[in-house]
Structures are given as C-alpha cells and as structure tokens.
Write an enzyme that holds these catalytic residues in place. Structure first.
Site, PDB file in Angstrom:
ATOM      1  N   SER A  39       0.861  -1.134  -0.107  1.00 26.91           N
ATOM      2  CA  SER A  39       0.046   0.038   0.003  1.00 26.91           C
ATOM      3  C   SER A  39       0.940   1.187   0.043  1.00 26.91           C
ATOM      4  O   SER A  39       2.002   1.080   0.585  1.00 26.91           O
ATOM      5  CB  SER A  39      -0.884  -0.139   1.085  1.00 26.91           C
ATOM      6  OG  SER A  39      -1.309   1.228   1.417  1.00 26.91           O
TER       7      SER A  39
ATOM      8  N   TYR B 153      -1.099   0.338  10.943  1.00 23.57           N
ATOM      9  CA  TYR B 153      -1.332  -0.059   9.694  1.00 23.57           C
ATOM     10  C   TYR B 153      -0.422   0.432   8.491  1.00 23.57           C
ATOM     11  O   TYR B 153       0.481  -0.622   8.168  1.00 23.57           O
ATOM     12  CB  TYR B 153      -2.671   0.527   8.923  1.00 23.57           C
ATOM     13  CG  TYR B 153      -3.035  -0.279   7.650  1.00 23.57           C
ATOM     14  CD1 TYR B 153      -3.341  -1.293   7.295  1.00 23.57           C
ATOM     15  CD2 TYR B 153      -2.921   0.819   6.398  1.00 23.57           C
ATOM     16  CE1 TYR B 153      -3.754  -1.917   6.050  1.00 23.57           C
ATOM     17  CE2 TYR B 153      -3.031   0.259   5.044  1.00 23.57           C
ATOM     18  CZ  TYR B 153      -3.500  -1.140   5.004  1.00 23.57           C
ATOM     19  OH  TYR B 153      -3.867  -1.377   3.890  1.00 23.57           O
TER      20      TYR B 153
END
Lengths: 256, 460
Positions: A149, A162
């Site tokens: 990501s 995250y």
C-alpha cells in the site's frame, strides 16, 4: 504455467475473503485461469468464501477450493501452501491479499489489538511469503503478488499502525523479489492508494482512489509485462516521489 | 569417468517469453541420458518434476523447458553421423544440428530431405516437432523420411522403432514433442543434388487470392514454394506478397566461375542483433515501412535466378540472435493450418490480422501436401500461415484466442512447436487423435516422467 501473454492456469488467494483478492482472482480467471484455491480462516463454511467461489465459477473457473488459513498461525503456513499445491497443482500465481486496516484511534487505545492487526498485515506475510517462495523456487516458476500500500511507502500519523505494517511488508516483498531473482519465481509488488472496499468504508477517501477492479487490472498487466512494482493508479508513483521529499514538519500536519 | 555437467538455469524458447528454471544436464552418452531418466522416475510421485530433452532451443514457446525438473541438453549426446552414399541414407545422433549435416552432406552431393526456416535445429528436435519446410507440398514433413529411430524411454530401455517395427512408438515419437522418450539416433534418407545453389522464380502477387491461385495451379512444378505476405496491406491489397518457388540448380545452370566448385557451401552469419534492443522497435510503423520496401523491391516476375542455398532457405540465419529484435519482452509466433476448402476462412483470418494492424514482418504462407501418420504431427493437406508478433502487443492474447476459435471451427490446428499461449481445451479439440497418442505414451511412460512446460500448460 504462465504463458507468453501473461495468463496463468492456477491461482492461490491468501485472504480469500479480501475484496481486492477476489477481484484479482476473478480477473485472472477471465484471462484463462481454471483452478483457484481460496485460503481464509474458516474458509470451508464461510458464506463470504462461498460467494467468491460462485463468482469465480461464473467467470469460468472449473475448480474453486476453499482452504483453511489463519494468518496468525505462522507455524501452519508451509502446510497451507503444500495443501494448495495438492489441490490446484503448480502455483502459477499466489495473491497475498490478507490484512487489517483497522482504526488508528482504537489501536492507540488498545495496544494488544494493534499488535494483532500488525501480525495480520505484516508478520503473517513473512511466514506465508517464505513458504510460498520455497514452493515457487522448487517448481521453477510462479509469481507471488504482494498487495502492499502507499500507506507503507511513507507512513502517516493518521494510520501509522497499519502504515508501518505495510512498510514492513513492502520491504519484505522487495527483498524476497531480489532473493528469487534468477529462480524462475518472482514477486509482483502492488502499491495501491486508497481502494474503495468494505474494509476501507469507514475511512474518508484519499486523493486518487481506486476500485478493486482497477487493482485487478494492474495485477494482470504486471503479470503480462513482468513488472516488479505496479502503482494503482499509476500516477501515484509520481505523487509519492514528491511525498517522500516533503519535510517532516509538513508531513506531520497532513490531514488525518 | 568425469561427472556429467549440470547447472540450474532459466530457460526460454526462441520467443524469449515465460522463463522457467530447471536443472540442465549435458549427457554425453545414451547411458548417461538413461541414468538421468531413471533418476527422474525414482522421485516420489508427489515431488516429481520430470524431465525433457532439449536441442538448440528453436521451438518458439515452452516445448523444451521443464520447470523445476531436469532438462537434458542433447548437444553432446554421442555426437556423430555417417552417410551411406549408395543408399542415400544418413544415420546421425539426435544432438547433431542440421547446419552441421548440411556442411557435411553438400560437398558430397547430398541435401537434407526437409529443412525448416533455420538450419540451427537438431535431428532430435526435427523429429519431435515433425518439422516441415518449403517442400511440404511435394515431400511432406521430416518424419516421412525417417527410416529408423533409437529411443530412450523413461524405464531406461533403449528401443528401436521404425515404420515397420513398432510403428506405434515410431509415429507417436514423430511430432510427439519429446514426450515419448529421448531420441538418441535417427536414420533418414537424403536427396542427391548437383549443386549447392537454387534456381528461383519470383512473382509479386497483388493480393491473397492471386497467391492462392498461383500456388494451387503451379506448386506441382516446383519442389520448393513459399509466399511472404505483407500482413499490413489492407483493402484490395489484402494479403499481397512475394511468391518464391525453386528447385535445386543443375551444374550447367551456374555461372562459369561457380561451375568449378558447384557444391561449395560456406554459409555465414553476416550480422548479429545487438544484445539489448529497446522495446517497441518492431511496431506497426517500422514493420509497415519494411513490408512496403520488401514488396516494392521484389521483381514483378523473375525467372531462373540462381541463389545460394543458404539465402534461399535460411535468410534469417544470417542475422545471429534476430529474435532479440523483438525487445526484452520477446515474440510470439502464431502458426496455424487450415484444410483445403477453408480458403474463405483463411482470407477472413488474414483480414482480421490486417484489421488489428498486427506488425508481423515475417509472415509466411505455404501450401501443405500429405501429412504423416503421426497423431500429433502438425501439417495437414491445406494451407499454413506463420507470423511473428511482439509479445508486448496490446490485446494480443484476445486476438489470438479469437483466431484459435476460427481455426478450430474450420477444421484446422496450430503448431505445437510454435505455441506459447494457447489454451488446453482448444488444442485438445484441434488434435482429435490426442487420445490415441496418449494411450501409446502411457505404454512407454506410465508414470509421466517426461514432461515439458508445454505439456503441463496444454495438458497433453
């Protein structure tokens, strides 16, 4: 086998309930893949997995197998990979799609939950990725598709639990790709920006949002071209070249 | 005895697509090759990765790859050959290249019965793919000229097969893509020639119909015939090309200087493709320019031109590593055959390729004659078209799948030695005798020791 135009016969999705994982599998099936294993916790009697399996069959898959897989139990991961190979044969493409976005504020209030999420998003991929790599090396071909990501490219205050896990995963995938160089196996590192899914519904959209279908298209294109890294959408590569250069005081003030 | 050389290597076919890793062995004797097959057969079934023989790697796709398994590089396999000039027979080890054989045979007044578009293939590869050449309409494929084979099967046995003794194994091996055994030696007929030159007639053909008509009417007058096609020409010029037909020149037809040594043969590579070529060098524009120039340069009607044998048969061999011109992503070759009577469908396929602006600069149309009894041999009486396309061409996968469907519906098939991307189901339907071939294979290889990436991909 991956053929000369990038199509594969068999797919293993780690994180079979992931919307992005399912979209990638569906795209690969439309391009010719016939055998799919969907690995997830409680896969055998999961309505979510059954729904994905039905979608894949409708897209043309001749075999879709549910497979038990728990990201938090690294000692089982090698056996999961072997079981997948028994079900679908050589693993032409393995889509590493599991992970937990979670809620940063909740994580800050519950450190143990934060660590569990980091396990799902990072350390689970270390054991699963190494087990997959060993199998691909033995079979002399195959692609591990790692869904990283942009959150891990430069970690933000707004989602650093995250983001840091994705940063670890991103680095791991790069190193693994280099380790596999020349073995016939390879790693395709995918760096999406904000993707609209159930998992991200509670977060407000970031600039340049993408859909799971766009991620799937990028993966198919990466398989076809033999790319090492793909960004979704592509322009995020440039955006993040700039982001990485932002001075820290400015970066810190980025909106949550 | 020194240990056999081996290395773990990434292999591709001539198209340079889909690399996979295998352990590459270089057996020097049939016995060493047998021990490798036995070792591959001893692997427990669950972990077995199999083995396949490889020659000079000229199959375009993954026919001579065996991911994770053993690849037997047959270049050093008991090298040797002998010519029996009285009976016009050659016995050669399977690793011998046709280039080597031509250099030996031509000065002695003999030529190979069939040569493909490159001389850099081995005898074993020529049999495994049942290769064809510009004389297929007259002389069929390589397998039709083979008298006997020595085959090493996965149980380690050395078997002899010929059309008379064990015809099943013989014809399953001809065109069998190496999946019935490792051919170690072959005996085949050769043809006498007076010179190493060709007498060539050239005709520019304004469209596909003209090419088909000329070839249908007059191919019988020539042992060799082939038509280059400008695949980018559209409209009334659809399928225009240059038809080249020839026979071996007689000594009296050579220029006086050449008559002193009519069998002189010294082919050379005159150029080499650079090691690194940028992507998209061969795109629609550059190929269009090449095709237009090639077409314009050809004589409208040339007769009796004397040409060197290598420039007639193997012009591409003059450019070493020409496959690199397609850039780092490689090339996909597509070759199909359609039976006589399917000319309308052939025209539709050519039109579809022209409409897709497929940038192929080496498109070849050929009339095929009688096939061999081999169940997996590619040529059938009819027409074959072969083209090269850059693997990076957008939409290539879908385009070729559509063509596969047309070819299949018209009773045709694609050539396994060229394939790198077809789907298993389509190929199974194109080769209706596959089951018959599988039955024979299970006789000699019940455990599936011999396997290639092609066989895995197409579930042969």
């Amino acid at each position: 086998m991956r053929n000369a135009v990038g199509a594969v016969d068999s797919v293993l999705v780690l994180g079979g309930r992931s919307e992005i994982g399912a979209a990638v599998a569906e795209r690969l099936v439309r391009d010719g893949a016939r055998r799919v294993a969907l690995a997830a916790r409680g896969a055998a009697d999961s309505a979510g997995i059954a729904e994905v399996a039905a979608r894949l069959r409708a897209a043309g898959a001749s075999e879709v197998h549910p497979l038990e897989f728990d990201a938090a139990r690294p000692e089982t991961h090698a056996a999961v990979v072997e079981a997948a190979a028994e079900l679908v044969g050589d693993l032409d493409a393995v889509v590493d799609a599991f992970g937990v976005l979670g809620d940063q504020a909740a994580f800050e209030a519950d450190p143990a939950a934060a660590a569990a999420a980091a396990t799902a998003t990072y350390t689970g991929h270390v054991s699963a990725g190494l087990a997959v790599a060993r199998r691909l090396r033995e079979q002399g071909h195959g692609t591990l598709v790692v869904l990283s990501s942009v959150a891990g490219v430069r970690v933000r205050r707004a989602n650093f639990v995250y983001g840091s896990a994705k940063a670890g995963l991103d680095g791991f995938a790069q190193g693994l790709g280099d380790a596999l160089h020349g073995s016939g196996a390879r790693v395709l590192l995918v760096r999406p920006g904000y993707v609209r899914t159930r998992m991200s519904a509670h977060v407000s959209a970031a600039p340049f949002p993408a859909t799971p279908g766009q991620v799937a298209d990028a993966v198919a294109e990466g398989l076809r071209t033999g790319a090492e890294t793909v960004w979704v959408p592509r322009r995020l590569r440039l955006v993040f070249a700039g982001m990485r250069a932002l001075p820290r005081p400015l970066w810190r003030r980025l909106p949550r | 005895m020194a240990a056999m050389a081996r290395r773990r290597a990434l292999l591709t076919g001539w198209g340079r697509t889909s690399p996979t890793a295998a352990t590459v062995w270089r057996p020097r004797t049939a016995e060493e090759a047998a021990s490798l097959l036995r070792a591959a057969a001893r692997e427990p079934a669950a972990a077995r990765r199999g083995a396949i023989a490889r020659g000079l790697g000229r199959s375009y796709g993954d026919a001579a790859q065996c991911a994770g398994g053993a690849v037997l590089d047959c270049a050093d396999l008991a090298p040797g050959y002998r010519l029996d000039p009285g009976r016009a027979l050659v016995t050669a080890s399977a690793g011998t290249s046709l280039a080597e054989l031509m250099a030996h045979l031509l000065p002695r007044g003999f030529f190979l019965p069939v040569v493909p578009g490159t001389r850099h293939v081995t005898v074993g590869g020529a049999i495994g793919a049942d290769i064809h050449g510009k004389n297929h309409h007259a002389d069929s494929s390589f397998g039709a000229h083979v008298r006997a084979l020595r085959i090493l099967t996965p149980d380690g046995a050395h078997r002899e097969a010929s059309p008379g003794t064990d015809p099943e194994l013989f014809w399953a091996t001809v065109g069998g893509m190496g999946l019935t055994g490792v051919v170690t030696e072959a005996t085949f007929s050769v043809v006498p020639v007076e010179t190493s030159a060709m007498r060539v007639d050239i005709d520019r053909v304004p469209d596909l119909d003209a090419a088909l008509a000329l070839m249908s009417a007059h191919d019988a007058d020539y042992p060799y015939s082939v038509c280059w096609v400008d695949l980018l020409a559209r409209g009334p010029a659809l399928g225009r090309g240059v038809l080249t037909r020839a026979r071996h020149a007689r000594a009296g037809e050579l220029a006086p200087a050449a008559r002193r040594d009519p069998l002189a043969y010294a082919p050379r590579a005159v150029a080499a493709a650079p090691p690194h070529v940028p992507p998209r060098l061969l795109d629609t524009w550059s190929v269009r320019a090449f095709n237009a120039a090639y077409y314009a340069r050809a004589p409208r009607r040339g007769r009796g031109r004397i040409q060197q044998l290598s420039s007639f048969f193997h012009p591409l061999d003059a450019v070493r590593g020409w496959n690199r011109l397609y850039g780092p992503r490689g090339l996909v070759q597509y070759q199909f055959a359609l039976p006589f009577g399917a000319e309308e469908e052939l025209r539709r396929v050519v039109a579809a390729l022209a409409a897709a602006r497929a940038p192929s600069f080496l498109t070849v149309l050929k009339r095929l004659g009688p096939g061999t009894p081999a169940p997996l041999s590619f040529p059938i009486p009819g027409w074959t078209l072969a083209l090269d396309l850059p693997a990076e061409l957008p939409g290539l996968a879908a385009l070729l799948h559509r063509l596969d469907e047309r070819v299949l519906a018209a009773g045709g098939r694609i050539y396994l030695a060229k394939d790198s991307r077809a789907r298993a189901a389509a190929v199974h339907a194109m080769y209706p005798r596959l089951e018959e071939w599988r039955a024979l294979r299970s006789r000699v290889d019940p455990d599936g020791v011999l396997v290639s990436d092609l066989a895995r991909r197409l579930e042969l």
